[in-house]
Design a protein around this motif. Structure first.
Motif, PDB file in Angstrom:
ATOM      1  N   ALA A   1       0.841  -1.196   0.000  1.00 30.52           N
ATOM      2  CA  ALA A   1       0.000   0.000   0.000  1.00 30.52           C
ATOM      3  C   ALA A   1       0.874   1.243   0.000  1.00 30.52           C
ATOM      4  O   ALA A   1       1.811   1.356   0.804  1.00 30.52           O
ATOM      5  CB  ALA A   1      -0.907   0.023   1.229  1.00 30.52           C
ATOM      6  N   THR A   2       0.568   2.167  -0.911  1.00 23.35           N
ATOM      7  CA  THR A   2       1.236   3.463  -0.971  1.00 23.35           C
ATOM      8  C   THR A   2       0.164   4.543  -1.141  1.00 23.35           C
ATOM      9  O   THR A   2      -0.876   4.298  -1.750  1.00 23.35           O
ATOM     10  CB  THR A   2       2.250   3.531  -2.135  1.00 23.35           C
ATOM     11  N   PRO A   3       0.422   5.743  -0.622  1.00 22.67           N
ATOM     12  CA  PRO A   3      -0.614   6.772  -0.682  1.00 22.67           C
ATOM     13  C   PRO A   3      -0.714   7.426  -2.058  1.00 22.67           C
ATOM     14  O   PRO A   3       0.285   7.627  -2.743  1.00 22.67           O
ATOM     15  CB  PRO A   3      -0.161   7.793   0.357  1.00 22.67           C
ATOM     16  N   ILE A   4      -1.924   7.719  -2.434  1.00 26.78           N
ATOM     17  CA  ILE A   4      -2.189   8.567  -3.594  1.00 26.78           C
ATOM     18  C   ILE A   4      -2.445   9.979  -3.104  1.00 26.78           C
ATOM     19  O   ILE A   4      -1.953  10.951  -3.664  1.00 26.78           O
ATOM     20  CB  ILE A   4      -3.397   8.042  -4.400  1.00 26.78           C
ATOM     21  N   GLN A   5      -3.207  10.080  -2.008  1.00 23.55           N
ATOM     22  CA  GLN A   5      -3.551  11.380  -1.422  1.00 23.55           C
ATOM     23  C   GLN A   5      -3.805  11.186   0.071  1.00 23.55           C
ATOM     24  O   GLN A   5      -4.512  10.268   0.471  1.00 23.55           O
ATOM     25  CB  GLN A   5      -4.804  11.936  -2.114  1.00 23.55           C
ATOM     26  N   LEU A   6      -3.183  12.031   0.888  1.00 19.26           N
ATOM     27  CA  LEU A   6      -3.387  11.993   2.335  1.00 19.26           C
ATOM     28  C   LEU A   6      -3.981  13.326   2.771  1.00 19.26           C
ATOM     29  O   LEU A   6      -3.256  14.299   2.965  1.00 19.26           O
ATOM     30  CB  LEU A   6      -2.071  11.727   3.069  1.00 19.26           C
ATOM     31  N   GLY A   7      -5.285  13.376   2.897  1.00 20.01           N
ATOM     32  CA  GLY A   7      -5.967  14.597   3.311  1.00 20.01           C
ATOM     33  C   GLY A   7      -6.347  14.552   4.776  1.00 20.01           C
ATOM     34  O   GLY A   7      -6.177  13.541   5.453  1.00 20.01           O
ATOM     35  N   ARG A   8      -6.883  15.660   5.261  1.00 15.69           N
ATOM     36  CA  ARG A   8      -7.319  15.722   6.665  1.00 15.69           C
ATOM     37  C   ARG A   8      -8.554  14.859   6.894  1.00 15.69           C
ATOM     38  O   ARG A   8      -8.717  14.256   7.935  1.00 15.69           O
ATOM     39  CB  ARG A   8      -7.656  17.152   7.062  1.00 15.69           C
ATOM     40  N   ARG A   9      -9.455  14.832   5.920  1.00 17.09           N
ATOM     41  CA  ARG A   9     -10.719  14.117   6.089  1.00 17.09           C
ATOM     42  C   ARG A   9     -10.716  12.717   5.486  1.00 17.09           C
ATOM     43  O   ARG A   9     -11.399  11.834   5.988  1.00 17.09           O
ATOM     44  CB  ARG A   9     -11.854  14.922   5.480  1.00 17.09           C
ATOM     45  N   THR A  10      -9.993  12.537   4.397  1.00 16.10           N
ATOM     46  CA  THR A  10      -9.912  11.210   3.787  1.00 16.10           C
ATOM     47  C   THR A  10      -8.504  10.968   3.256  1.00 16.10           C
ATOM     48  O   THR A  10      -7.735  11.901   3.054  1.00 16.10           O
ATOM     49  CB  THR A  10     -10.917  11.019   2.614  1.00 16.10           C
ATOM     50  N   GLN A  11      -8.231   9.693   3.040  1.00 15.56           N
ATOM     51  CA  GLN A  11      -6.970   9.268   2.441  1.00 15.56           C
ATOM     52  C   GLN A  11      -7.315   8.377   1.254  1.00 15.56           C
ATOM     53  O   GLN A  11      -8.330   7.677   1.283  1.00 15.56           O
ATOM     54  CB  GLN A  11      -6.152   8.437   3.430  1.00 15.56           C
ATOM     55  N   LEU A  12      -6.463   8.390   0.246  1.00 13.12           N
ATOM     56  CA  LEU A  12      -6.649   7.506  -0.897  1.00 13.12           C
ATOM     57  C   LEU A  12      -5.372   6.693  -1.063  1.00 13.12           C
ATOM     58  O   LEU A  12      -4.281   7.257  -1.176  1.00 13.12           O
ATOM     59  CB  LEU A  12      -6.953   8.303  -2.160  1.00 13.12           C
ATOM     60  N   TRP A  13      -5.535   5.356  -1.063  1.00 11.80           N
ATOM     61  CA  TRP A  13      -4.403   4.433  -1.117  1.00 11.80           C
ATOM     62  C   TRP A  13      -4.466   3.562  -2.358  1.00 11.80           C
ATOM     63  O   TRP A  13      -5.542   3.160  -2.781  1.00 11.80           O
ATOM     64  CB  TRP A  13      -4.408   3.524   0.118  1.00 11.80           C
ATOM     65  N   GLN A  14      -3.306   3.273  -2.897  1.00 11.47           N
ATOM     66  CA  GLN A  14      -3.174   2.292  -3.976  1.00 11.47           C
ATOM     67  C   GLN A  14      -2.531   1.049  -3.378  1.00 11.47           C
ATOM     68  O   GLN A  14      -1.535   1.141  -2.657  1.00 11.47           O
ATOM     69  CB  GLN A  14      -2.283   2.824  -5.087  1.00 11.47           C
ATOM     70  N   VAL A  15      -3.113  -0.105  -3.673  1.00 14.45           N
ATOM     71  CA  VAL A  15      -2.554  -1.367  -3.204  1.00 14.45           C
ATOM     72  C   VAL A  15      -2.340  -2.258  -4.420  1.00 14.45           C
ATOM     73  O   VAL A  15      -3.280  -2.509  -5.177  1.00 14.45           O
ATOM     74  CB  VAL A  15      -3.490  -2.076  -2.194  1.00 14.45           C
ATOM     75  N   GLU A  16      -1.113  -2.680  -4.601  1.00 14.29           N
ATOM     76  CA  GLU A  16      -0.795  -3.627  -5.674  1.00 14.29           C
ATOM     77  C   GLU A  16      -0.470  -4.965  -5.040  1.00 14.29           C
ATOM     78  O   GLU A  16       0.284  -5.032  -4.063  1.00 14.29           O
ATOM     79  CB  GLU A  16       0.370  -3.131  -6.525  1.00 14.29           C
ATOM     80  N   MET A  17      -1.066  -6.026  -5.602  1.00 11.31           N
ATOM     81  CA  MET A  17      -0.846  -7.371  -5.100  1.00 11.31           C
ATOM     82  C   MET A  17      -0.137  -8.195  -6.170  1.00 11.31           C
ATOM     83  O   MET A  17      -0.570  -8.214  -7.326  1.00 11.31           O
ATOM     84  CB  MET A  17      -2.184  -7.996  -4.700  1.00 11.31           C
ATOM     85  N   HIS A  18       0.957  -8.824  -5.763  1.00  7.87           N
ATOM     86  CA  HIS A  18       1.799  -9.588  -6.688  1.00  7.87           C
ATOM     87  C   HIS A  18       1.903 -11.042  -6.239  1.00  7.87           C
ATOM     88  O   HIS A  18       1.894 -11.341  -5.043  1.00  7.87           O
ATOM     89  CB  HIS A  18       3.205  -8.995  -6.754  1.00  7.87           C
ATOM     90  N   HIS A  19       2.038 -11.916  -7.223  1.00  9.62           N
ATOM     91  CA  HIS A  19       2.306 -13.337  -7.011  1.00  9.62           C
ATOM     92  C   HIS A  19       3.463 -13.687  -7.937  1.00  9.62           C
ATOM     93  O   HIS A  19       3.361 -13.506  -9.156  1.00  9.62           O
ATOM     94  CB  HIS A  19       1.048 -14.154  -7.355  1.00  9.62           C
ATOM     95  N   ARG A  20       4.562 -14.114  -7.356  1.00 11.49           N
ATOM     96  CA  ARG A  20       5.763 -14.423  -8.143  1.00 11.49           C
ATOM     97  C   ARG A  20       6.136 -13.266  -9.061  1.00 11.49           C
ATOM     98  O   ARG A  20       6.370 -13.433 -10.254  1.00 11.49           O
ATOM     99  CB  ARG A  20       5.567 -15.711  -8.934  1.00 11.49           C
ATOM    100  N   ASP A  21       6.166 -12.067  -8.503  1.00 13.92           N
ATOM    101  CA  ASP A  21       6.551 -10.825  -9.193  1.00 13.92           C
ATOM    102  C   ASP A  21       5.608 -10.417 -10.318  1.00 13.92           C
ATOM    103  O   ASP A  21       5.931  -9.559 -11.125  1.00 13.92           O
ATOM    104  CB  ASP A  21       7.989 -10.905  -9.721  1.00 13.92           C
TER     105      ASP A  21
END
Length: 144
Positions: free
Chosen positions: A110-130
């Motif tokens: 998980a890495t942030p796309i946007q970290l605001g005071r009221r909401t946050q937006l996260w991107q999560v990438e899931m990998h299997h064997r790269d």
């Protein structure tokens, strides 16, 4: 180490192996039921791993889509808690399934796309064997 201490420590620097072990040993609820393990916890980045087992599979023998959604939600929610300094709740989970997995380990980051005071937006990438197998955008809301 209590959860609030872990969050404070992770906000300053990546958790060391001892703190990660304590966090993983204290895992409860759905994280424990799924077998999610925290590999890296720091401000702006959390990595987890899930060893695929029979209880993760749908009748066709593939990892159930809900497992990816839950893995992403757990990974990004902890990242959100570190960023916010306290609890967050998920308010939207949009997961794309890219490639099927039958066995092995799925790693999520998980890495942030946007970290605001009221909401946050996260991107999560899931990998299997790269290989990218699923991608989630998760919006969280701090509840302090």
């Amino acid at each position: 180490m209590k959860l609030d201490e872990i969050l404070t420590a992770a906000a300053r620097a990546p958790l060391n192996n001892g703190a990660l072990q304590q966090l993983n040993e204290a895992t409860a609820g759905l994280d424990a039921a799924l077998g999610i393990r925290y590999l890296h916890v720091a401000h702006g980045r959390v990595r987890t791993a899930l060893h695929v087992a029979s209880h993760h599979l749908q009748p066709a023998g593939l990892v159930n889509g809900g497992v990816y959604c839950a893995l992403a939600e757990s990974t990004a929610s902890l990242a959100g808690m570190v960023a916010a300094g306290g609890p967050v709740v998920g308010i939207n989970n949009d997961t794309d399934f890219i490639s099927a997995v039958k066995a092995g380990v799925i790693e999520a980051e998980a890495t942030p796309i946007q970290l605001g005071r009221r909401t946050q937006l996260w991107q999560v990438e899931m990998h299997h064997r790269d290989k990218l197998v699923a991608r989630t955008t998760l919006r969280t809301m701090p509840v302090n």
